[in-house]
Motif scaffolding. Structure first.
Motif: not given
Ligand code: HEC
Length: 140
Positions: A135-136, A43, A50, A132, A58, A54-55, A46, A39
């Protein structure tokens, strides 16, 4: 006639060498993708990996100074983004709190290191980044 056969043979050899090279570099390319697809790399690209919603966040994280202090999975100066995501559930209140932390700066929650403020951060950009990061989350 013999000459023709020889040059045909050379032609074949060349083609197969070229084909081999092609396959090798493809295989290599794929291997790199599969084995090192951490991951932390995502990033940096991104825009590619992603999920669409969430782009924007990111890309903002990538294009700001965030990654000088944060990594996705590991502590750097600041906590790993995954650590932050596992600490807070995704809801309006937490998204707004994280936006405030990023804007105002923070220290004392994860340790003694200080996050510098980002006073020009707009609510739209700040909440996009917070969403974002949240979301991880890896914790169920
Ligand atoms: C100078 C280093 C530094 C930079 C640059 C930085 N951070 Fe941080 N960040 C930290 C540290 C240190 C903490 C932990 C602060 C604490 O313990 O309260 C932190 C904490 C956070 C938190 C958790 C806050 C909370 O309330 O739990 C979020 C979210 C965050 N950073 C996002 C970002 C984003 C997004 C950026 C880029 C706009 C960024 N950081 C830039 C060092 C940094």
């Amino acid at each position: 006639m013999k000459k023709r056969i020889i040059s045909f043979a050379i032609f074949c050899a060349c083609v197969s060498i070229m084909a081999c090279n092609g396959v090798n570099s493809n295989a290599k390319g794929n291997k790199v993708d599969d084995s090192t697809k951490s991951t932390n790399q995502l990033i940096n690209t991104a825009g590619n990996d992603v999920p669409a919603e969430y782009k924007e966040g990111a890309n903002l994280v990538t294009s700001n100074d965030c990654l000088t202090c944060h990594k996705i999975n590991e502590k750097l100066v600041g906590p790993a983004f995954v650590t932050i995501a596992n600490k807070y559930e995704t809801n309006e209140g937490n998204i707004n709190n994280l936006y405030q932390s990023i804007k105002m700066g923070s220290s004392g929650i994860y340790g003694t290191q200080v996050m510098t403020p980002h006073p020009n951060l707009t609510p739209q950009d700040g909440t996009a980044m917070a969403k974002y990061i949240l979301s991880l989350r890896t914790k169920k």
